[in-house]
Write an enzyme that holds these catalytic residues in place. Structure first.
Site, PDB file in Angstrom:
ATOM      1  N   THR A 145      87.309  61.264  25.863  1.00  0.00           N
ATOM      2  CA  THR A 145      87.905  60.423  26.898  1.00  0.00           C
ATOM      3  C   THR A 145      87.722  61.059  28.268  1.00  0.00           C
ATOM      4  O   THR A 145      87.889  62.269  28.420  1.00  0.00           O
ATOM      5  CB  THR A 145      89.413  60.252  26.636  1.00  0.00           C
ATOM      6  OG1 THR A 145      89.586  59.677  25.349  1.00  0.00           O
ATOM      7  CG2 THR A 145      90.065  59.370  27.690  1.00  0.00           C
ATOM      8  N   ARG A 172      90.530  49.253  16.285  1.00  0.00           N
ATOM      9  CA  ARG A 172      91.217  50.545  16.314  1.00  0.00           C
ATOM     10  C   ARG A 172      91.523  50.947  17.755  1.00  0.00           C
ATOM     11  O   ARG A 172      90.699  50.817  18.646  1.00  0.00           O
ATOM     12  CB  ARG A 172      90.341  51.612  15.653  1.00  0.00           C
ATOM     13  CG  ARG A 172      90.953  53.030  15.639  1.00  0.00           C
ATOM     14  CD  ARG A 172      90.446  53.886  16.773  1.00  0.00           C
ATOM     15  NE  ARG A 172      90.939  55.264  16.723  1.00  0.00           N
ATOM     16  CZ  ARG A 172      90.770  56.157  17.696  1.00  0.00           C
ATOM     17  NH1 ARG A 172      90.126  55.827  18.783  1.00  0.00           N
ATOM     18  NH2 ARG A 172      91.249  57.386  17.561  1.00  0.00           N
ATOM     19  N   VAL A 173      92.729  51.437  17.986  1.00  0.00           N
ATOM     20  CA  VAL A 173      93.140  51.916  19.297  1.00  0.00           C
ATOM     21  C   VAL A 173      93.614  53.354  19.154  1.00  0.00           C
ATOM     22  O   VAL A 173      94.386  53.671  18.251  1.00  0.00           O
ATOM     23  CB  VAL A 173      94.264  51.046  19.887  1.00  0.00           C
ATOM     24  CG1 VAL A 173      94.723  51.602  21.238  1.00  0.00           C
ATOM     25  CG2 VAL A 173      93.802  49.602  20.040  1.00  0.00           C
ATOM     26  N   GLY A 174      93.155  54.209  20.042  1.00  0.00           N
ATOM     27  CA  GLY A 174      93.586  55.604  20.025  1.00  0.00           C
ATOM     28  C   GLY A 174      94.700  55.854  21.015  1.00  0.00           C
ATOM     29  O   GLY A 174      95.470  54.957  21.372  1.00  0.00           O
ATOM     30  N   ASP A 175      94.773  57.080  21.484  1.00  0.00           N
ATOM     31  CA  ASP A 175      95.862  57.459  22.385  1.00  0.00           C
ATOM     32  C   ASP A 175      95.616  57.074  23.834  1.00  0.00           C
ATOM     33  O   ASP A 175      96.566  56.913  24.606  1.00  0.00           O
ATOM     34  CB  ASP A 175      96.066  58.979  22.330  1.00  0.00           C
ATOM     35  CG  ASP A 175      94.875  59.719  22.929  1.00  0.00           C
ATOM     36  OD1 ASP A 175      95.012  60.287  24.033  1.00  0.00           O
ATOM     37  OD2 ASP A 175      93.801  59.725  22.309  1.00  0.00           O
ATOM     38  N   THR A 195      92.655  64.202  25.670  1.00  0.00           N
ATOM     39  CA  THR A 195      91.387  63.776  25.116  1.00  0.00           C
ATOM     40  C   THR A 195      91.235  64.409  23.740  1.00  0.00           C
ATOM     41  O   THR A 195      91.711  65.518  23.505  1.00  0.00           O
ATOM     42  CB  THR A 195      90.206  64.175  26.031  1.00  0.00           C
ATOM     43  OG1 THR A 195      88.969  63.821  25.408  1.00  0.00           O
ATOM     44  CG2 THR A 195      90.196  65.674  26.315  1.00  0.00           C
ATOM     45  N   GLY A 196      90.604  63.693  22.838  1.00  0.00           N
ATOM     46  CA  GLY A 196      90.437  64.208  21.483  1.00  0.00           C
ATOM     47  C   GLY A 196      90.652  63.108  20.466  1.00  0.00           C
ATOM     48  O   GLY A 196      90.431  61.928  20.750  1.00  0.00           O
ATOM     49  N   GLY A 198      92.719  60.597  18.784  1.00  0.00           N
ATOM     50  CA  GLY A 198      93.950  59.925  19.154  1.00  0.00           C
ATOM     51  C   GLY A 198      95.011  59.932  18.083  1.00  0.00           C
ATOM     52  O   GLY A 198      96.214  60.029  18.383  1.00  0.00           O
TER      53      GLY A 198
END
Length: 292
Positions: A145, A172-175, A195-196, A198
């Site tokens: 990110t 799909r949704v991450g952080d 970042t990384g 999620g």
């Protein structure tokens, strides 16, 4: 003035953001400049245009911005066919409701705001998708990110943008678009962004945790180190193998910090002195080295 951003890919954008601030642009305008420079660069495959796609070969982007003065935020997730997701998120920041839009709703809003639908999948990204699909991948990759934080004259602001995990499930949704895990800004204290992977960052509400630790008196650097180390240790104590996560932080004063559970985490800092440098955090951030 302090600007801090994740990964080497944000170097040019950080310079552009600094120039924008010196020209009298707002923090919001400068941060959009930083992140958009990465989003539109087809050589970077984890953000925006030319981002690596989901399992069906479609680029879906997530982004958010947060204003530390009033805690206003705007966010989008699963956004297709718009090259600058963070610019769409910005249009949602100052609304009383409907600050977080996903999928079809996010796209409809973007079009209504005058954004142009464009193909996001470049030939290079498509080639990588075809190759990866043939391998029946078991490990997801590509989760870098672009995060940006700015502190100036008592204000702090945070922003994020990503195309997420390569070969992720549709929807799909991450952080990254989530206030708390992916980013947090409070002008009384400071700001942080992550970042990384999620799924792990969300478990620790990582960005909010950093800002919370700063509110307790820790410096940005010490707060970043503690938050990352604590989450890594907690996951291990629960029998989990932590995946990659890193965080950047800035105090309202402009003092900054960064930490990570990966061997080397590069990030960019532009400081009050005018110097813009690339640093690397190692050993959970306990070692910070300037490399350029």
């Amino acid at each position: 003035m302090s600007i801090i951003a994740t990964w080497k890919m944000a170097y040019e954008g950080t310079l552009l953001a600094r120039k924008a601030l010196l020209e009298g642009k707002t923090l919001e305008e400068a941060l959009i400049t930083l992140i958009k420079d990465v989003e539109l660069n087809e050589n970077f495959h984890s953000v925006g245009y030319s981002g690596l796609p989901n399992e069906e070969g479609i680029v879906e982007c997530d982004a958010a911005m947060m204003n530390g003065d009033n805690l206003h935020f705007g966010a989008v997730a699963g956004l297709r066919n718009i090259r600058s997701a963070v610019s769409v998120a910005r249009t949602l920041m100052d609304r009383s409701y409907n600050n977080f839009l996903v999928g079809e709703g996010a796209l409809k809003h973007a079009i209504a705001m005058g954004f142009k639908e464009e193909e996001m999948l470049t030939e290079e990204a498509k080639r990588r998708w075809v190759e990866e699909r043939a391998k029946d991948p078991k490990v997801y990759k590509g989760h870098d990110t672009v995060c940006g934080l700015i502190a100036e004259e008592g204000r702090v602001i945070a922003g994020t943008s990503t195309s997420g995990l390569f070969m992720k499930k549709v929807g799909r949704v991450g952080d990254s678009p989530l206030v708390g895990p992916g980013l947090y800004a409070d002008s009384d204290i400071g700001a942080a962004a992550a970042t990384g992977v999620g799924e792990d960052i969300i478990k620790g509400t990582l960005s909010y945790r950093v800002v919370s630790l700063m509110s307790e008196g820790l410096s940005a650097q010490d707060a970043a180190i503690k938050a990352v180390m604590d989450l890594d240790a907690k996951l291990r104590a629960k029998g989990e193998e932590p995946r990659d996560f890193s965080v950047i932080a800035v105090e309202k004063s402009g003092a900054w910090g960064a930490a990570s559970n990966i061997a080397e985490f590069p990030f960019i800092v532009s400081e009050e002195s005018g110097e813009t440098s690339i640093y690397v955090a190692r050993d959970f951030g306990r070692t910070i080295e300037k490399i350029k």
